[in-house]
Design a protein around this motif. Structure first.
Motif, PDB file in Angstrom:
ATOM      1  N   GLN A 165      -8.353  20.988  -5.448  1.00 51.19           N
ATOM      2  CA  GLN A 165      -7.871  22.339  -5.727  1.00 51.19           C
ATOM      3  C   GLN A 165      -6.649  22.308  -6.644  1.00 51.19           C
ATOM      4  OE1 GLN A 165      -7.212  23.794  -1.750  1.00 51.19           O
ATOM      5  NE2 GLN A 165      -9.300  24.630  -1.542  1.00 51.19           N
ATOM      6  N   ALA A 166      -5.776  21.339  -6.406  1.00 48.12           N
ATOM      7  CA  ALA A 166      -4.562  21.216  -7.223  1.00 48.12           C
ATOM      8  C   ALA A 166      -4.899  21.053  -8.696  1.00 48.12           C
ATOM      9  CB  ALA A 166      -3.727  20.028  -6.739  1.00 48.12           C
ATOM     10  N   LEU A 167      -5.866  20.208  -8.986  1.00 50.47           N
ATOM     11  CA  LEU A 167      -6.206  19.967 -10.383  1.00 50.47           C
ATOM     12  C   LEU A 167      -6.890  21.169 -11.029  1.00 50.47           C
ATOM     13  CD1 LEU A 167      -5.211  17.186  -9.634  1.00 50.47           C
ATOM     14  CD2 LEU A 167      -7.151  16.200 -10.886  1.00 50.47           C
ATOM     15  N   ASN A 168      -7.514  22.015 -10.225  1.00 55.89           N
ATOM     16  CA  ASN A 168      -8.048  23.270 -10.774  1.00 55.89           C
ATOM     17  C   ASN A 168      -6.918  24.203 -11.205  1.00 55.89           C
ATOM     18  OD1 ASN A 168     -11.109  24.140 -10.768  1.00 55.89           O
ATOM     19  ND2 ASN A 168     -10.869  22.623  -9.132  1.00 55.89           N
ATOM     20  N   TYR A 169      -5.824  24.210 -10.420  1.00 53.73           N
ATOM     21  CA  TYR A 169      -4.662  25.023 -10.804  1.00 53.73           C
ATOM     22  C   TYR A 169      -3.896  24.402 -11.976  1.00 53.73           C
ATOM     23  CZ  TYR A 169      -5.047  27.923  -6.580  1.00 53.73           C
ATOM     24  OH  TYR A 169      -5.468  28.807  -5.604  1.00 53.73           O
ATOM     25  N   ALA A 170      -4.040  23.092 -12.172  1.00 55.08           N
ATOM     26  CA  ALA A 170      -3.229  22.375 -13.170  1.00 55.08           C
ATOM     27  C   ALA A 170      -3.720  22.569 -14.605  1.00 55.08           C
ATOM     28  CB  ALA A 170      -3.211  20.883 -12.835  1.00 55.08           C
ATOM     29  N   VAL A 171      -4.962  23.003 -14.776  1.00 57.14           N
ATOM     30  CA  VAL A 171      -5.556  23.087 -16.114  1.00 57.14           C
ATOM     31  C   VAL A 171      -5.644  24.547 -16.554  1.00 57.14           C
ATOM     32  CG1 VAL A 171      -7.620  22.632 -17.493  1.00 57.14           C
ATOM     33  CG2 VAL A 171      -6.862  20.948 -15.793  1.00 57.14           C
ATOM     34  N   ASP A 172      -5.147  24.834 -17.737  1.00 57.90           N
ATOM     35  CA  ASP A 172      -5.180  26.188 -18.300  1.00 57.90           C
ATOM     36  C   ASP A 172      -6.495  26.372 -19.060  1.00 57.90           C
ATOM     37  OD1 ASP A 172      -4.780  28.638 -19.478  1.00 57.90           O
ATOM     38  OD2 ASP A 172      -2.719  28.235 -20.106  1.00 57.90           O
ATOM     39  N   LYS A 173      -7.501  26.900 -18.365  1.00 58.10           N
ATOM     40  CA  LYS A 173      -8.827  27.058 -18.974  1.00 58.10           C
ATOM     41  C   LYS A 173      -8.836  28.097 -20.081  1.00 58.10           C
ATOM     42  CE  LYS A 173      -9.657  25.905 -14.408  1.00 58.10           C
ATOM     43  NZ  LYS A 173      -8.763  26.148 -13.249  1.00 58.10           N
ATOM     44  N   GLU A 174      -8.045  29.178 -19.891  1.00 55.51           N
ATOM     45  CA  GLU A 174      -7.980  30.218 -20.919  1.00 55.51           C
ATOM     46  C   GLU A 174      -7.436  29.637 -22.226  1.00 55.51           C
ATOM     47  OE1 GLU A 174      -8.970  33.276 -20.929  1.00 55.51           O
ATOM     48  OE2 GLU A 174      -9.270  33.839 -18.825  1.00 55.51           O
TER      49      GLU A 174
ATOM     50  N   GLU B 212      -6.339  30.348 -11.298  1.00 52.00           N
ATOM     51  CA  GLU B 212      -5.499  30.627 -12.459  1.00 52.00           C
ATOM     52  C   GLU B 212      -4.612  29.418 -12.761  1.00 52.00           C
ATOM     53  OE1 GLU B 212      -2.821  31.634  -9.001  1.00 52.00           O
ATOM     54  OE2 GLU B 212      -4.958  31.880  -9.483  1.00 52.00           O
ATOM     55  N   TYR B 213      -4.082  29.387 -13.969  1.00 53.09           N
ATOM     56  CA  TYR B 213      -3.186  28.298 -14.351  1.00 53.09           C
ATOM     57  C   TYR B 213      -1.864  28.450 -13.623  1.00 53.09           C
ATOM     58  CZ  TYR B 213      -0.281  25.274 -17.292  1.00 53.09           C
ATOM     59  OH  TYR B 213       0.564  24.288 -17.754  1.00 53.09           O
ATOM     60  N   ASN B 214      -1.552  27.476 -12.761  1.00 54.92           N
ATOM     61  CA  ASN B 214      -0.343  27.532 -11.940  1.00 54.92           C
ATOM     62  C   ASN B 214       0.104  26.107 -11.607  1.00 54.92           C
ATOM     63  OD1 ASN B 214       1.646  27.933  -9.994  1.00 54.92           O
ATOM     64  ND2 ASN B 214       0.578  29.654  -9.020  1.00 54.92           N
ATOM     65  N   PRO B 215       0.815  25.456 -12.545  1.00 53.61           N
ATOM     66  CA  PRO B 215       1.223  24.066 -12.308  1.00 53.61           C
ATOM     67  C   PRO B 215       2.126  23.884 -11.099  1.00 53.61           C
ATOM     68  CG  PRO B 215       2.244  24.963 -14.299  1.00 53.61           C
ATOM     69  CD  PRO B 215       1.220  25.950 -13.867  1.00 53.61           C
ATOM     70  N   ASP B 216       2.924  24.890 -10.772  1.00 53.27           N
ATOM     71  CA  ASP B 216       3.773  24.783  -9.578  1.00 53.27           C
ATOM     72  C   ASP B 216       2.916  24.727  -8.318  1.00 53.27           C
ATOM     73  OD1 ASP B 216       6.100  24.790 -11.079  1.00 53.27           O
ATOM     74  OD2 ASP B 216       6.321  26.979 -10.982  1.00 53.27           O
ATOM     75  N   LYS B 217       1.883  25.555  -8.276  1.00 52.39           N
ATOM     76  CA  LYS B 217       0.945  25.532  -7.146  1.00 52.39           C
ATOM     77  C   LYS B 217       0.237  24.173  -7.080  1.00 52.39           C
ATOM     78  CE  LYS B 217      -1.791  27.573  -3.995  1.00 52.39           C
ATOM     79  NZ  LYS B 217      -1.314  28.068  -2.685  1.00 52.39           N
ATOM     80  N   ALA B 218      -0.103  23.635  -8.243  1.00 48.12           N
ATOM     81  CA  ALA B 218      -0.763  22.332  -8.291  1.00 48.12           C
ATOM     82  C   ALA B 218       0.148  21.244  -7.701  1.00 48.12           C
ATOM     83  CB  ALA B 218      -1.134  21.994  -9.734  1.00 48.12           C
ATOM     84  N   LYS B 219       1.407  21.241  -8.089  1.00 52.65           N
ATOM     85  CA  LYS B 219       2.353  20.248  -7.569  1.00 52.65           C
ATOM     86  C   LYS B 219       2.538  20.395  -6.062  1.00 52.65           C
ATOM     87  CE  LYS B 219       5.006  19.842 -11.884  1.00 52.65           C
ATOM     88  NZ  LYS B 219       6.310  20.114 -12.551  1.00 52.65           N
TER      89      LYS B 219
END
Length: 565
Positions: free
Chosen positions: A339-348, A380-387
């Motif tokens: 799940q973290a890596l899904n938040y880490a990548v900005d698909k848009e 959604e793109y959220n690197p803080d959530k990913a960390k």
């Protein structure tokens, strides 16, 4: 006075004889040179060739063509040739062992199915005249069109269809997509043009699944042999084009079938040139060395479309691009990491800046046009959530992984992989990226088990042979479909998902099937066996001298009806 005249006449005669001798020697040398056998598998031609920007036209000549079957000498007139640039070479040509849509596309010009999805995405009869299902769903009766010939001159009949499906079901034959037909128990011949498929159990998408299997000639198969069918399809199908040659790493060549049941094609020869780099395909098209370029560079599409003599098609496609995890390896056996890596990548950002809007982000694990789709909330793109999730999973400092990506298979695939690599580095995940050629890539995918893969993440795409949730999910996410030889490259296993996917196959009522798949999709989306990326458009650039191209939603094109100015 007479003697000088005789002397002059003798000199003249001697000179003429010398000229004749020299000429005869030249002719003999030319004949000896021309009769020498070729040392390559390419077509050898001693002709004057006139090349235009978009077509190859050879003057009438005698040519020697070397194929894997025979060496024949034929006299040809002006040939109409289309040269198509594709990004990858084939790993094999077996019509029943395909894992790659562009190569399946080529094979489909040779071997044809009983039913197909037309350019409007509608399922329709093809070699079949009609297909009917019994009330209990256990028997499917097919009536064949009459008067269709295979390229070897034999007749399409029930015996050939039964032979084809018996081969597909033979466990000794490598058929990666056999799961589509696992409900098939037997093929029964009713008469010369009628046959019945008898099923072990009801299988809701069975008729749709028939669209993925080309019918082959039993007579030619016996000549070629099982050991050679992966590299030689000479005269084996009913399609508009016959196999001529495959020069690995260079080209695949087809020639027209004059007795094609839908009419003789207007193109004499089709050459698929293997050109891995998108920029090189573009340059060759602009220089007149190609007539069609598959998947040109996304940044150049607008410019190319405004270039005189070039037209660019950006067709809708069901091609879904994702980055699959090996979920049986640490750290990807932890759902929080996935799940973290899904938040880490900005698909848009990837679809906008790498694909130049030739892709669109997704809200489910397959294309929304397919039956059974159920919309989910995007990651959604959220690197803080990913960390945060990585820290909760026990990886506050990240980790190192290997990622495998193709190059030349999908739109800017290597560049997309590099973008993912960059995004993951920002949350502490260091990616070692490697990009083998396509045959090696396929071998890595199809030959390894969960513990022997050389990769931890793989960039891959899936379109499915038929637009149904079963075609999208069963092969890639049911636990019975783990490699080697199958398509669940994430090695994903969830017993509840397995149960739901099994149930969706046998449920006859569409509304109930939709509910079943909605439940399965919800679990899959939360489990994140993949980084859900985007659906890409099917982009093809062509010379305006090529007419009659058709495009299909499953990322294929058709030249059956094409012609040249």
């Amino acid at each position: 006075m007479s003697r000088p005249k005789a002397k002059g006449l003798s000199r003249t005669i001697i000179t003429l004889v010398a000229i004749v001798v020299i000429a005869l020697a030249g002719i003999i040398a030319y004949i000896q040179f021309s009769s020498q056998p070729s040392t390559t598998t390419s077509t050898q031609t001693s002709t004057t060739t006139t090349t235009t920007k978009t077509t190859t036209m050879s003057t009438p000549s005698t040519t020697t063509t070397i194929t894997s079957q025979t060496i024949t000498t034929t006299t040809t007139g002006l040939k109409k040739v289309i040269r198509i640039g594709i990004g990858i070479d084939a790993d094999n040509l077996d019509p029943h062992a395909q894992t790659t849509t562009p190569i399946q596309n080529i094979v489909n010009f040779i071997c044809e199915p009983l039913v197909w999805y037309n350019e409007n995405g509608v399922l329709a009869p093809y070699l079949a005249e009609s297909v009917t299902t019994s009330e209990d769903g256990l028997h499917v009766t097919v009536v064949l069109r009459k008067g269709i010939k295979f390229q070897d001159g034999t007749e399409l009949n029930s015996q050939a269809v039964k032979f084809t499906f018996n081969r597909i079901l033979n466990p000794d034959v490598k058929v990666p997509n056999r799961a589509q037909l696992e409900a098939l128990n037997s093929t029964e011949i009713v008469d010369n043009y009628t046959l019945k498929f008898n099923l072990k159990k009801r299988f809701a998408p069975f008729i749709s699944a028939l669209s993925g299997w080309g019918i082959i000639s039993p007579a030619t198969y016996q000549k070629i042999g099982e050991e050679n069918i992966a590299r030689n399809l000479y005269n084996i199908g009913t399609g508009p084009y016959k196999f001529k040659e495959w020069v690995k790493g260079e080209k695949i060549v087809l020639t027209k079938f004059d007795e094609y049941w839908k009419g003789t094609p207007k193109i004499d020869e089709v050459i698929f040139k293997i050109v891995p780099e998108a920029q090189t395909r573009e340059a060759m098209l602009l220089a007149g060395d190609l007539d069609i370029a598959i998947a040109p560079p996304p940044p150049d599409v607008v410019k190319m479309n405004s270039t005189t003599g070039i037209i660019v098609f950006a067709a809708d496609s069901t091609r879904y691009i994702y980055a699959g995890f090996n979920t049986q390896k640490e750290p990807f056996n932890n759902v929080k990491v996935r799940q973290a890596l899904n938040y880490a990548v900005d698909k848009e950002a990837i679809t906008k800046n790498v694909l130049f809007n030739l892709g669109s982000t997704v809200k489910g694990p397959f294309h929304q046009s397919m039956f059974g789709f159920s919309e989910q909330k995007p990651y959604e793109y959220n690197p803080d959530k990913a960390k945060q999730l990585l820290s909760e999973a026990g990886y506050p400092n990240g980790f190192k992984v290997k990622m495998m990506s193709p190059t030349g298979r999908y739109l800017f695939d290597k560049q997309v992989a590099e973008a993912i690599q960059s995004y993951l580095a920002k949350v502490g995940v260091i990616v070692e990226l490697f990009t083998p050629d396509w045959p090696t890539f396929v071998s890595e995918l199809m030959s390894k088990n969960a513990t022997s893969t050389s990769w931890d993440i793989v960039l891959i795409g899936w379109a499915g042979n038929y637009p149904d949730a079963d075609g999208a999910l069963y092969a890639t996410l049911h636990s019975s479909q783990w490699p080697p030889g199958k398509f669940n490259w994430a090695f994903y296993k969830n017993t509840e998902v397995d149960r739901l996917l099994d149930q969706g196959r046998i449920e006859p009522i569409p509304e109930q099937r939709s509910k079943i798949y909605a439940e399965a999709i919800k679990i899959i989306w939360e489990d994140c066996p993949d980084i859900w990326l985007y659906v890409q458009r099917y982009v093809v650039a062509s010379s305006t001298k090529v007419h009659g191209l058709r495009f299909y939603p499953n990322e294929m094109f058709d030249i059956r009806y094409s012609y040249l100015d």
